[in-house]
Scaffold this motif. Structure first.
Motif, short mmCIF file in Angstrom:
data_model
loop_
_atom_site.label_atom_id
_atom_site.label_comp_id
_atom_site.label_asym_id
_atom_site.label_seq_id
_atom_site.Cartn_x
_atom_site.Cartn_y
_atom_site.Cartn_z
N THR A 8 -12.84 30.84 17.81
CA THR A 8 -12.85 31.60 19.06
C THR A 8 -12.28 32.98 18.79
OG1 THR A 8 -12.53 29.59 20.39
CG2 THR A 8 -12.05 31.70 21.46
N LYS A 9 -13.00 34.00 19.20
CA LYS A 9 -12.46 35.36 19.08
C LYS A 9 -11.79 35.73 20.40
CE LYS A 9 -13.51 40.13 17.85
NZ LYS A 9 -14.48 41.10 17.31
N MET A 10 -10.55 36.20 20.32
CA MET A 10 -9.78 36.56 21.50
C MET A 10 -9.07 37.88 21.24
SD MET A 10 -8.05 32.82 22.29
CE MET A 10 -7.76 33.17 24.04
N HIS A 11 -8.66 38.52 22.32
CA HIS A 11 -7.86 39.74 22.16
C HIS A 11 -6.77 39.82 23.20
CE1 HIS A 11 -8.91 42.50 25.51
NE2 HIS A 11 -10.08 41.88 25.52
N ASP A 16 -7.54 42.19 18.44
CA ASP A 16 -8.43 41.02 18.38
C ASP A 16 -8.28 40.23 17.08
OD1 ASP A 16 -9.57 43.15 16.93
OD2 ASP A 16 -11.58 42.33 17.14
N TYR A 17 -8.25 38.92 17.25
CA TYR A 17 -8.14 38.00 16.12
C TYR A 17 -9.14 36.86 16.28
CZ TYR A 17 -3.74 40.14 14.62
OH TYR A 17 -2.78 41.02 14.18
N ILE A 18 -9.39 36.20 15.15
CA ILE A 18 -10.23 35.01 15.11
C ILE A 18 -9.30 33.80 15.10
CG2 ILE A 18 -11.94 33.75 13.76
CD1 ILE A 18 -12.51 36.63 12.46
N GLU A 269 -1.90 40.36 29.33
CA GLU A 269 -3.10 39.53 29.44
C GLU A 269 -3.50 38.94 28.09
OE1 GLU A 269 -6.12 41.99 31.13
OE2 GLU A 269 -5.26 41.93 33.15
N ALA A 270 -4.29 37.88 28.16
CA ALA A 270 -4.94 37.30 26.98
C ALA A 270 -6.38 37.03 27.38
CB ALA A 270 -4.25 36.00 26.57
N THR A 271 -7.32 37.42 26.51
CA THR A 271 -8.73 37.39 26.88
C THR A 271 -9.57 36.71 25.81
OG1 THR A 271 -8.47 39.48 28.08
CG2 THR A 271 -10.72 38.81 27.53
N LYS A 272 -10.42 35.80 26.23
CA LYS A 272 -11.40 35.19 25.33
C LYS A 272 -12.63 36.09 25.28
CE LYS A 272 -14.48 31.18 25.02
NZ LYS A 272 -14.86 29.89 25.64
N VAL A 273 -13.07 36.41 24.07
CA VAL A 273 -14.24 37.27 23.89
C VAL A 273 -15.50 36.41 23.73
CG1 VAL A 273 -15.28 39.14 22.55
CG2 VAL A 273 -12.80 39.02 22.82
N PHE A 274 -15.50 35.55 22.71
CA PHE A 274 -16.59 34.60 22.54
C PHE A 274 -16.17 33.53 21.55
CE2 PHE A 274 -17.35 37.97 19.37
CZ PHE A 274 -17.52 37.25 18.20
#
Length: 284
Positions: A8-11, A16-18, A269-274
């Motif tokens: 999951t890629k998040m930022h 951003d990290y994997i 905040e913490a956000t899921k990218v994909f």
């Protein structure tokens, strides 16, 4: 032989990290995999790789590998994203989680709406002295150090938030050529283990604009420990109070240095990218 690894890629504020759950997908060589996956054109593209695992000391563990394959002790933005990952993927129902990192146990407080986490507050612990080789006389803890690069004299404050930081306050942050000066400061002889570099400008009372050159990753959109170090440095040098809003390229964090516990608390905040799946050689 190849195998598939789900990620999951998040930022957090653009940092951003994997993320990989190693309880399901063990990784033997994260240093090589982080370099390969972090590449922007031939990989996924990120500031690095974060491994989520088990711990006999805390609820979960976190290991962080920068884009160059080096391992970091702590990342505030990554820890917030881990909190969201664990809750959103229903790996925990807790809204207070302990996280085992190389810089100690961190406490995450999750702020959720329904079954999804919006923001996370991380107890980043007590800021400490960052030892430097200063004129051969040892460290001058959390004080301002004069450093000369290419004939230009900078004054920076060194702070450790589990990893090392050099915070330099300037009058106009737009004039700071971070991509040029960042690597020179990171690798300065004063810092034998290299250092993260922040340039900061006080905008108004309680608000600070900050840009970061991360050790092992270069210019990034944000840095959680860097935001904490900047807030601490601002207080120590009389530029701000104990609570600051740190404005970075990728977003904003609220940092508070608690007077009673001496702990630094970071909220953002913490956000899921994909999410996706990558095939990789077993030798990685």
């Amino acid at each position: 032989m190849t195998r598939s690894i789900k990620f999951t890629k998040m930022h957090g504020a653009g940092n951003d990290y994997i993320y990989v759950d190693t309880t399901r997908y063990p990784i033997e060589n994260p240093e090589k995999l982080s370099k390969k996956w972090s590449a922007p054109h031939t990989g996924i593209g990120s500031d690095g790789l974060v491994l989520i695992g088990r711990s006999d000391k805390a609820d979960f563990s976190m290991r962080i590998f920068n884009a160059d394959g080096s391992e970091a002790k702590m990342c505030g933005n990554a820890s917030r994203c881990i909190g969201k990952y664990l809750y959103d993927y229903k790996l925990t129902s807790k809204t207070e989680i302990t996280l085992d990192t190389l810089s100690g146990i961190k406490i995450l407080k999750l702020h959720a709406t329904g079954d999804k986490v919006d923001t996370v507050t991380v107890d980043m612990g007590i800021p400490s002295d960052e030892p430097v080789n200063y004129d051969g006389k040892g460290s001058k803890p959390m004080t301002e150090h004069p450093i000369e690069i290419d004939g230009i004299r900078y004054t920076g404050t060194t702070v450790s938030m589990g990893n090392p930081h050099l915070v330099i306050f300037v009058n106009d942050i737009t004039k700071a050529d971070l991509s040029s000066i960042g690597p020179k400061l990171e690798n300065h002889p004063l810092f034998p283990d290299r250092i993260n570099v922040e340039f900061a400008q006080v905008l108004e009372e309680g608000k600070i604009r900050m840009r970061v050159w991360e050790r092992g990753s270069g210019v990034t959109q944000a840095c959680g420990t860097g935001a904490c170090a900047t807030a601490v440095a601002a207080f120590l040098t009389g530029r701000a109070g104990r609570k600051s809003i740190i404005v970075m390229d990728g977003g904003t964090l609220t940092i508070e240095w608690d007077i009673a516990t001496k702990h630094v608390f970071m909220t953002g905040e913490a956000t899921k990218v994909f999410e996706g799946e990558m095939e990789t050689d077993e030798e990685l």
